[in-house]
Structures are given as C-alpha cells and as structure tokens.
Design an enzyme around this catalytic site. Structure first.
Site, PDB file in Angstrom:
ATOM      1  N   LYS A 223      13.119   1.973 -11.721  1.00 48.02           N
ATOM      2  CA  LYS A 223      11.805   1.566 -11.205  1.00 48.02           C
ATOM      3  C   LYS A 223      10.872   1.115 -12.327  1.00 48.02           C
ATOM      4  CE  LYS A 223      12.097   2.487  -6.634  1.00 48.02           C
ATOM      5  NZ  LYS A 223      11.911   3.548  -5.680  1.00 48.02           N
ATOM      6  N   ARG A 257      18.186   8.826  -5.051  1.00 51.39           N
ATOM      7  CA  ARG A 257      18.685   7.509  -4.631  1.00 51.39           C
ATOM      8  C   ARG A 257      18.833   6.667  -5.888  1.00 51.39           C
ATOM      9  NH1 ARG A 257      16.682   2.570  -3.492  1.00 51.39           N
ATOM     10  NH2 ARG A 257      17.631   1.422  -1.783  1.00 51.39           N
TER      11      ARG A 257
HETATM   12  N1  HH2 Z   1      13.262   2.524  -3.102  1.00 58.05           N
HETATM   13  C1  HH2 Z   1      13.714   1.297  -2.771  1.00 58.05           C
HETATM   14  C2  HH2 Z   1      14.312   1.069  -1.524  1.00 58.05           C
HETATM   15  N2  HH2 Z   1      14.473   2.074  -0.638  1.00 58.05           N
HETATM   16  N3  HH2 Z   1      14.210   4.353  -0.062  1.00 58.05           N
HETATM   17  C3  HH2 Z   1      13.764   5.586  -0.368  1.00 58.05           C
HETATM   18  N4  HH2 Z   1      13.926   6.586   0.505  1.00 58.05           N
HETATM   19  N5  HH2 Z   1      13.151   5.858  -1.564  1.00 58.05           N
HETATM   20  C4  HH2 Z   1      12.947   4.884  -2.497  1.00 58.05           C
HETATM   21  O1  HH2 Z   1      12.348   5.165  -3.566  1.00 58.05           O
HETATM   22  C5  HH2 Z   1      13.400   3.560  -2.209  1.00 58.05           C
HETATM   23  C6  HH2 Z   1      14.042   3.330  -0.948  1.00 58.05           C
HETATM   24  C7  HH2 Z   1      13.612   0.176  -3.755  1.00 58.05           C
HETATM   25  O2  HH2 Z   1      14.759   0.097  -4.563  1.00 58.05           O
HETATM   26  P1  HH2 Z   1      15.947  -0.985  -4.392  1.00 58.05           P
HETATM   27  O3  HH2 Z   1      16.650  -0.814  -3.079  1.00 58.05           O
HETATM   28  O4  HH2 Z   1      16.842  -0.948  -5.568  1.00 58.05           O
HETATM   29  O5  HH2 Z   1      15.212  -2.369  -4.458  1.00 58.05           O
HETATM   30  P2  HH2 Z   1      14.853  -3.441  -3.363  1.00 58.05           P
HETATM   31  O6  HH2 Z   1      13.865  -2.831  -2.430  1.00 58.05           O
HETATM   32  O7  HH2 Z   1      14.264  -4.582  -4.181  1.00 58.05           O
HETATM   33  O8  HH2 Z   1      16.121  -3.823  -2.651  1.00 58.05           O
END
Ligand code: HH2
Length: 286
Positions: A223, A257
């Site tokens: 992040k 996660r």
């Molecule tokens: N962060 C992201 C997406 N989903 N779900 C939960 N429960 N908690 C989180 O902190 C969280 C989440 C963002 O990360 P990522 O999926 O890698 O990125 P993107 O939203 O750009 O696909």
C-alpha cells in the site's frame, strides 16, 4: 473465537490467516494486467495456495484511489470463470472481492464461500441478505467516500474512534439482515480514504479494534502509505509490509490480505515459532 464461511471454519487462536490476492484486472495498483488472462489467474491462485494462502481473494474491479467503476457484465466476465476453475482445483475457501450483489451471487454460485466487501457502508441490505441466505463469510471493510475521490482530502476528528464506531454499527446491521457474528471479519480499510498517518494510527489500534469481538483483517500489502512514510517505491515495500504485519499479528490481527504470500507465511511462521504471535496458540505451528 471462530470464523465460519459455508462449510469452512477457522478456529482461533491459530497462525494468522494469509489471504492471497488474485486480481483479474487490467489496472490494479500493484499488479494490474498480470493475471487478466483467466488461465494465468487460475495458475496464480494455485501457486498462492501452494505457498500457504489459506483463502484466495478474487477481484475483477480495482478500487485503487482514482479508479473508475467497472460495469457488472465486465466484472462477471473477468471473475466468474476464475472462481469456477479455482473451486475445482484448490481446497482453500475462495473469497470474491466485489461491491456488487450480482457479482457476489454469481461467485457464490460458482463456488466462492466469502464475500469481501470494500463498500460495506451501503444502506441497501441486498448484499447482506444474500450472504445470510448462502451461509457465506463476510468481510466488512471501512472506506471513507468512494475509490474515485477517497484520497483527495480524508478527514476525521478521531480516525480510530470513527472507524471503530462504523464497524460496530455494521455488526448490528449485518445481524438485522440475518448474518451471524461468527460469519463476519472486520477490516479498518487501510488506504481507503485515510492519510498515511491515519493508516498508522489504525494499525496501532489493532488491540482496540479487537474489542469489537470479531477477528480483524488488514490489507497492508504494497500500500502507498508504506511508500509515503518510508520513501520507498512499489517493488521495494515488502520489508515494510512484513514489519507492519508481524507487529499487527503480535497485537492480535488474524487475517492478512497479501500479494506476497510465500514471504508473509514464512515471516508469520517464524514469528510464531519464537512465541511472539498473539494468535498462534501453537496449533498451526508445524
Ligand atoms: N485492499 C484492496 C482491495 N480489497 N479488501 C479488504 N478487505 N481490505 C483491503 O485492504 C483491500 C481489499 C486494494 O488492493 P488491491 O486489490 O491489490 O488493488 P486494486 O484495488 O487496485 O485491485
């Protein structure tokens, strides 16, 4: 304490649960485009399960700051073939990372057991009724605003109290919709409408958030607050994420996660062997 999701059950204390991320998106903030081909996404999920992920979280819409919403048909097209294929290949529970009840329903029908909802702030109970009827697990995450605007100027009087009050209120709303507490994991939503300092305060508040009586999930992996606080770019944030993960695990957080499953599992296992992990309880330390 336990977390149940259809026929899956996680009993605590145990080694913290690592949820491996499978982003079937062209534009996720750290790995957009890498697994957009369904075959590659399935292989990636199988690899993460082999590395020790105890849940796979499949998502078809980026919720990074500034992201624009994806139409439902497109999200379904991205994720459902991957959920269906992984359900036939891995034993670990599958989670669907979506804000749309229609996508959650199709994913549950295709073999998912958990709904990971970054927009649990909604008022419409449709998502929760669906979760209740299916016996699925549910991750309730806090977000201020929407992905398009959330990082413009996040403001709180007291971020920890406000996030804690929100999550506590969600537990009540979920119960009203028929979702029992043992099916719910709470997540303060690191990076979702928070400044770097507010994210730090929320990680530090792990112990206080556990007072809500449910297991806590943190999404720290790669992040941007880690980069902003330490001046490190995307490929170099793993050490910072691992340090924060171990700190939170010692203070009782039990779901992480992550993108980097093998490294996170290795760090958590070593920490547990040294007896430092509040959650380990000994049972899962092989
Ligand atoms: N962060 C992201 C997406 N989903 N779900 C939960 N429960 N908690 C989180 O902190 C969280 C989440 C963002 O990360 P990522 O999926 O890698 O990125 P993107 O939203 O750009 O696909």
């Amino acid at each position: 304490m336990e977390f149940t999701a259809r026929h899956h059950r996680f009993g605590f204390p145990r080694l913290p649960v690592v949820m491996g991320i499978v982003n079937v998106t062209p534009d996720s903030f750290s790995d957009g485009g890498r697994w957009v081909d369904p075959g590659l996404a399935v292989e990636h999920g199988e690899r993460l399960a082999a590395e020790g992920a105890a849940i796979l979280d499949i998502g078809g819409e980026s919720t990074r700051p500034g992201a624009v919403p994806v139409p439902e048909e497109e999200e379904l097209r991205r994720v459902i073939p991957v959920v269906r294929a992984l359900a036939g290949k891995v034993a670990v529970p599958l989670s669907i990372d979506t804000r749309k009840p229609g996508v959650a329903r199709a994913a549950l029908d295709a073999g998912a057991s958990i709904v990971n909802d970054v927009e649990s702030s909604r008022e419409d109970p449709e998502m929760w009724q669906l979760v209740a009827a299916s016996g699925a697990g549910y991750v309730a995450m806090h977000m201020q605003g929407s992905p398009e605007t959330m990082q413009r100027d996040p403001r709180y009087t007291d971020v920890v109290s406000e996030v804690s009050a929100f999550l506590s209120g969600r537990l009540l709303r979920l119960a009203e919709a028929g979702v029992p507490p043992e099916s719910v994991v709470l997540d303060p939503g690191i990076g979702f409408g928070k400044s770097p300092e507010q994210n730090l305060q929320l990680v530090r508040a792990t112990g206080r958030l556990l007072g809500l009586g449910r297991p806590l999930m943190l999404g720290l992996s790669r992040k941007s607050f880690l980069g902003k606080l330490l001046g490190v770019e995307m490929p170099d944030r793993l050490p910072a994420a691992l340090a924060a993960t171990l700190w939170a695990a010692r203070n009782g957080a039990s779901f992480f996660r992550v993108h980097d499953v093998a490294a996170t599992v290795q760090a958590l296992r070593m920490d547990a062997m040294l007896g430092n992990c509040a959650n380990s309880g000994g049972e899962a330390v092989a």
